[in-house]
Scaffold this active site. Structure first.
Site, mmCIF file in Angstrom:
data_model
loop_
_atom_site.group_PDB
_atom_site.id
_atom_site.type_symbol
_atom_site.label_atom_id
_atom_site.label_comp_id
_atom_site.label_asym_id
_atom_site.label_seq_id
_atom_site.Cartn_x
_atom_site.Cartn_y
_atom_site.Cartn_z
ATOM 1 C CB SER A 27 -0.942 -0.043 1.103
ATOM 2 O OG SER A 27 -1.865 1.105 0.797
ATOM 3 C CG HIS B 22 1.567 14.892 4.009
ATOM 4 N ND1 HIS B 22 1.655 14.957 2.617
ATOM 5 C CD2 HIS B 22 0.769 13.824 4.234
ATOM 6 C CE1 HIS B 22 1.123 14.026 2.099
ATOM 7 N NE2 HIS B 22 0.384 13.268 3.026
ATOM 8 C CB CYS C 276 -2.877 -4.978 1.838
ATOM 9 S SG CYS C 276 -3.962 -3.492 1.325
#
Length: 134
Positions: free
Chosen positions: A82, A87, A102
């Site tokens: 995934s 940020h 996953c």
């Protein structure tokens, strides 16, 4: 199919292959050294280390720097399992971190912990969501 039969199928070796295992660890990091939050190369290297620590397979990594009052750095690692997204907002000494995987073999908690330890926030919040199909 009864609930019992469904649970037996899900927990059988064949059933485990039929379901999606989704583990999502995400959070907010506060009061971080602003210089670290603005160092794109450092942050990119940090996310790459987290990919390895969590036993993920890297597809691609991208990093961007943004200027202005709400500027900072964004680093996105696309992995076969995934993604990891970091940020930062250097003027606010703040970062958000998202690690989603996953499958049973990856460990998003260890990736999250590695990044938090390296950034050394004065405080942070961590959340977990089970995003499995069953």
């Amino acid at each position: 199919m009864s609930e019992r039969e469904v649970l037996q199928k899900i927990n059988s070796p064949e059933g485990k292959e039929d379901r999606i295992i989704g583990k999502h660890v995400f959070g907010n990091l506060y009061d971080i050294d602003a210089e670290r939050l603005n160092d794109k190369e450092f942050l990119e290297k940090l996310v790459l280390e987290a990919v390895d620590i969590a036993h993920m397979k890297l597809v691609e990594i991208k990093a961007w720097s943004f200027g202005g009052k709400k500027g900072g750095v964004s680093v996105i690692a696309l992995v076969e399992e995934s993604h990891i997204a970091l940020h930062t907002w250097n003027e606010y000494n703040y970062a958000t971190l998202d690690v989603y995987t996953c499958g049973e073999d990856s460990d998003p908690q260890s990736a999250f912990a590695h990044i938090v330890n390296a950034l050394n926030p004065k405080r942070y919040q961590m959340f977990y969501a089970d995003r499995s199909s069953q």
